[in-house]
Design an enzyme around this catalytic site. Structure first.
Site, PDB file in Angstrom:
ATOM      1  N   SER A 122      12.593 -46.336  26.900  1.00  0.00           N
ATOM      2  CA  SER A 122      11.267 -46.374  26.258  1.00  0.00           C
ATOM      3  C   SER A 122      10.451 -45.114  26.482  1.00  0.00           C
ATOM      4  O   SER A 122       9.329 -45.014  25.971  1.00  0.00           O
ATOM      5  CB  SER A 122      10.445 -47.544  26.806  1.00  0.00           C
ATOM      6  OG  SER A 122      11.117 -48.743  26.621  1.00  0.00           O
TER       7      SER A 122
ATOM      8  N   THR B  84       7.039 -48.453  28.509  1.00  0.00           N
ATOM      9  CA  THR B  84       6.138 -47.291  28.464  1.00  0.00           C
ATOM     10  C   THR B  84       5.421 -47.187  29.783  1.00  0.00           C
ATOM     11  O   THR B  84       4.921 -48.185  30.295  1.00  0.00           O
ATOM     12  CB  THR B  84       5.075 -47.524  27.379  1.00  0.00           C
ATOM     13  OG1 THR B  84       5.694 -47.420  26.123  1.00  0.00           O
ATOM     14  CG2 THR B  84       3.934 -46.508  27.467  1.00  0.00           C
TER      15      THR B  84
ATOM     16  N   THR C  93       5.531 -42.151  26.364  1.00  0.00           N
ATOM     17  CA  THR C  93       6.426 -43.127  25.735  1.00  0.00           C
ATOM     18  C   THR C  93       7.256 -42.506  24.615  1.00  0.00           C
ATOM     19  O   THR C  93       6.874 -41.469  24.055  1.00  0.00           O
ATOM     20  CB  THR C  93       5.587 -44.276  25.120  1.00  0.00           C
ATOM     21  OG1 THR C  93       6.457 -45.324  24.710  1.00  0.00           O
ATOM     22  CG2 THR C  93       4.779 -43.821  23.927  1.00  0.00           C
TER      23      THR C  93
ATOM     24  N   ARG D 269       5.706 -42.753  12.802  1.00  0.00           N
ATOM     25  CA  ARG D 269       4.821 -43.718  13.462  1.00  0.00           C
ATOM     26  C   ARG D 269       4.341 -43.174  14.815  1.00  0.00           C
ATOM     27  O   ARG D 269       5.109 -42.675  15.626  1.00  0.00           O
ATOM     28  CB  ARG D 269       5.564 -45.040  13.681  1.00  0.00           C
ATOM     29  CG  ARG D 269       4.724 -46.151  14.329  1.00  0.00           C
ATOM     30  CD  ARG D 269       4.928 -46.230  15.822  1.00  0.00           C
ATOM     31  NE  ARG D 269       4.298 -47.422  16.403  1.00  0.00           N
ATOM     32  CZ  ARG D 269       4.185 -47.641  17.709  1.00  0.00           C
ATOM     33  NH1 ARG D 269       4.646 -46.764  18.562  1.00  0.00           N
ATOM     34  NH2 ARG D 269       3.620 -48.739  18.159  1.00  0.00           N
ATOM     35  N   VAL D 270       3.041 -43.280  15.029  1.00  0.00           N
ATOM     36  CA  VAL D 270       2.455 -42.924  16.316  1.00  0.00           C
ATOM     37  C   VAL D 270       1.752 -44.173  16.844  1.00  0.00           C
ATOM     38  O   VAL D 270       1.048 -44.850  16.092  1.00  0.00           O
ATOM     39  CB  VAL D 270       1.459 -41.747  16.161  1.00  0.00           C
ATOM     40  CG1 VAL D 270       0.654 -41.540  17.432  1.00  0.00           C
ATOM     41  CG2 VAL D 270       2.210 -40.466  15.790  1.00  0.00           C
ATOM     42  N   GLY D 271       1.962 -44.467  18.107  1.00  0.00           N
ATOM     43  CA  GLY D 271       1.359 -45.673  18.681  1.00  0.00           C
ATOM     44  C   GLY D 271       0.070 -45.379  19.413  1.00  0.00           C
ATOM     45  O   GLY D 271      -0.642 -44.411  19.114  1.00  0.00           O
ATOM     46  N   ASP D 272      -0.227 -46.229  20.377  1.00  0.00           N
ATOM     47  CA  ASP D 272      -1.467 -46.107  21.140  1.00  0.00           C
ATOM     48  C   ASP D 272      -1.387 -45.060  22.246  1.00  0.00           C
ATOM     49  O   ASP D 272      -2.406 -44.507  22.670  1.00  0.00           O
ATOM     50  CB  ASP D 272      -1.807 -47.450  21.792  1.00  0.00           C
ATOM     51  CG  ASP D 272      -0.697 -47.895  22.750  1.00  0.00           C
ATOM     52  OD1 ASP D 272       0.485 -47.879  22.332  1.00  0.00           O
ATOM     53  OD2 ASP D 272      -1.001 -48.243  23.906  1.00  0.00           O
TER      54      ASP D 272
ATOM     55  N   THR E 141       0.243 -50.915  27.870  1.00  0.00           N
ATOM     56  CA  THR E 141       1.610 -50.945  27.388  1.00  0.00           C
ATOM     57  C   THR E 141       1.728 -52.136  26.440  1.00  0.00           C
ATOM     58  O   THR E 141       0.908 -53.040  26.477  1.00  0.00           O
ATOM     59  CB  THR E 141       2.616 -51.066  28.550  1.00  0.00           C
ATOM     60  OG1 THR E 141       3.946 -51.050  28.028  1.00  0.00           O
ATOM     61  CG2 THR E 141       2.413 -52.343  29.346  1.00  0.00           C
ATOM     62  N   GLY E 142       2.749 -52.090  25.594  1.00  0.00           N
ATOM     63  CA  GLY E 142       2.923 -53.191  24.653  1.00  0.00           C
ATOM     64  C   GLY E 142       2.770 -52.721  23.231  1.00  0.00           C
ATOM     65  O   GLY E 142       2.858 -51.516  22.952  1.00  0.00           O
TER      66      GLY E 142
ATOM     67  N   GLY F 153       1.629 -51.107  20.392  1.00  0.00           N
ATOM     68  CA  GLY F 153       0.601 -50.082  20.240  1.00  0.00           C
ATOM     69  C   GLY F 153      -0.393 -50.369  19.141  1.00  0.00           C
ATOM     70  O   GLY F 153      -1.576 -50.044  19.258  1.00  0.00           O
TER      71      GLY F 153
HETATM   72  N1  ASP Z   1       2.633 -48.899  23.586  1.00  0.00           N
HETATM   73  C1  ASP Z   1       3.865 -48.295  23.163  1.00  0.00           C
HETATM   74  C2  ASP Z   1       3.784 -48.019  21.688  1.00  0.00           C
HETATM   75  O1  ASP Z   1       3.358 -48.881  20.936  1.00  0.00           O
HETATM   76  C3  ASP Z   1       5.069 -49.137  23.391  1.00  0.00           C
HETATM   77  C4  ASP Z   1       5.255 -49.754  24.727  1.00  0.00           C
HETATM   78  O2  ASP Z   1       4.369 -49.836  25.551  1.00  0.00           O
HETATM   79  O3  ASP Z   1       6.339 -50.207  24.975  1.00  0.00           O
HETATM   80  O4  ASP Z   1       4.206 -46.970  21.272  1.00  0.00           O
END
Ligand code: ASP
Length: 327
Positions: free
Chosen positions: A84, A186, A204, A214-217, A237-238, A240
Site C-alpha cells: 500500500s 497507508t 501511500t 486518481r489521487v486520494g486523501d 487511513t482508509g 480516501g
Molecule cells: N487513504 C488511502 C487512499 O485513499 C488508502 C489507504 O489508506 O489505504 O489513497
C-alpha cells in the site's frame, strides 16, 4: 474615564479573547504542561512499528518531530512487502505505481506530492517541496522532474508480487472503488517531540487498481494529515474519497483546539462521517490517529480491525483501535 493603561489592558485582552494570534482561548495546552513521560511520542497507523521505531530513534535523542515522522514514513516506502506504500505498492488499473504523500512541520509549513511515479521516497520529495519551493504541492510529471532534479533516483517500483496481483485482478478487472477493510496500510505517522513540536507525515500508493490519475486523501493537507503546533496533529487511513469529503484530519485538529481530548476528537469525526455518508460507511473503512501537543493520543475507526503503533517511554506497542461499528 479610562486611563491609558486600562485602555491598553482592555484592548489587548479583548483582542486576545477574540482569538487574535490564535492562541487564546483555544489552546489550553499552551498553559497546561504535558504529564511526566508523555513526551516525546509517535503514533503510526496500522502495524507500522518499524516506522515508529525509526522515528523514536530521533525523538529519544532529542530530535525534531519533523525528522522523526519523515524517517518513520520512509520505512514502509522502501519495503517491497508493503503493498500500500511506495516500492511494492499495488499499481493502478493500467499498471502504474502512482504515489501520494504529504508532510507538515511545527511552523505550519506543508509540502506534498501526488500522482508521482518512479520515486521510492515520496515523503522526502514532499519535504523538499515544502523546504525548497514556494509551493505546497507538486503533481505527476512535474513532481517527478522536481524529484530527479533534487537527485532522487528514478526506479521501477512495480515488484513481481504487485505485478502478479495486478495480472490476477485484470482477469475480472472489476472496477470497484472498495477498499478491503483488512488489507490497506497507508501510513500516517504523527509525533510530538520533547520540545513540544508537532509534525505529521502521510504516504501511500493509494487504492489498489484505482483509475489512472486518481489521487486520494493522503497528499491533501487537512485530509490525509494536518498539524498545527497550537493544538495537535492527526492522520487518516482508509477510503480516501470519504476522508476527502470531510477533511477529517483538519477537523480533528480543530476539535482538539476547542479543548477536546484527541480520543474524543477522532470519535467525533468518525461519527460525523457516518452521519453524513451512511451508505458509504457501511462497506468502507476509515481510521484516524491523533496527538495533542501534550502527547495525549486518540485512535478510532469506522469498523473493527484498525490498529496503530504507539512508541513512548521506550515502549513500542501495537494497539487495536476502538470502532463505531461492531462485527
Ligand atoms: N487513504 C488511502 C487512499 O485513499 C488508502 C489507504 O489508506 O489505504 O489513497
Amino acid at each position: 474615564m479610562k486611563t491609558r493603561r486600562q485602555f491598553l489592558h482592555n484592548s489587548l485582552f479583548g483582542a486576545l479573547a477574540a482569538g487574535a494570534g490564535n492562541w487564546w482561548p483555544d489552546a489550553p495546552s499552551f498553559f497546561e504542561r504535558p504529564a511526566k513521560g508523555a513526551l516525546p511520542v509517535v503514533i503510526a497507523t496500522w502495524n507500522n512499528s518499524r516506522a515508529t521505531a525509526a522515528a523514536w530513534k530521533i525523538l529519544s535523542a532529542g530530535g525534531r518531530a519533523l525528522d522523526a515522522v519523515e524517517a518513520g514514513a520512509r520505512i514502509p516506502e522502501a519495503d517491497p512487502e508493503d503493498t500500500s506504500v511506495g516500492y511494492g505498492g499495488f499499481p493502478d488499473r493500467d499498471g502504474h505505481v502512482t504515489l501520494d504523500a504529504c508532510i507538515m512541520d511545527e511552523f505550519g509549513n506543508a509540502g506534498s506530492v501526488s500522482f508521482l511515479e518512479h520515486i521510492m521516497h515520496p515523503i522526502s520529495v514532499a519535504r523538499r517541496v515544502m523546504e525548497k519551493t514556494p509551493h505546497v504541492m507538486l503533481s505527476g510529471e512535474g513532481a517527478l522532474q522536481f524529484a530527479l532534479k533534487e537527485g532522487f533516483p528514478k526506479e521501477n517500483l512495480l515488484t513481481e508480487k504487485a505485478r502478479r496481483a495486478w495480472e490476477e485482478w485484470k482477469i475480472k478487472s472489476e472496477y470497484k472503488p472498495v477498499i478491503n477493510i483488512e488489507r490497506h496500510d497507508t501510513i500516517g505517522i504523527v509525533a510530538v517531540d520533547a520540545r513540544q513540536r508537532v509534525a505529521g507525515a502521510c504516504t501511500t500508493s493509494g487504492m489498489a487498481f484505482k483509475m489512472h490519475g486518481r489521487v486520494g486523501d493522503s497528499p491533501i493537507i487537512g485530509a490525509g494529515m494536518f498539524a498545527d503546533n497550537e493544538a495537535g496533529v492527526a492522520a487518516a487511513t482508509g477510503l480516501g474519497e470519504l476522508v476527502l469529503k470531510t477533511l477529517g484530519s483538519f477537523l480533528i485538529v480543530e476539535e482538539i483546539r476547542r479543548g477536546k481530548h484527541p480520543q474524543k476528537a477522532v470519535e467525533t469525526v468518525i461519527k460525523r462521517l457516518a452521519q453524513k455518508y451512511p451508505k458509504d460507511v457501511a462497506e468502507n473503512q476509515v481510521g484516524y490517529v491523533a496527538l495533542d501537543k501534550k502527547g495525549r493520543h486518540g485512535a478510532y475507526s469506522l469498523h473493527p480491525g484498525f490498529n496503530y503503533a504507539l512508541y513512548r517511554q521506550e515502549q513500542n506497542i501495537v494497539f487495536e483501535a476502538g470502532s463505531l461499528f461492531h462485527k
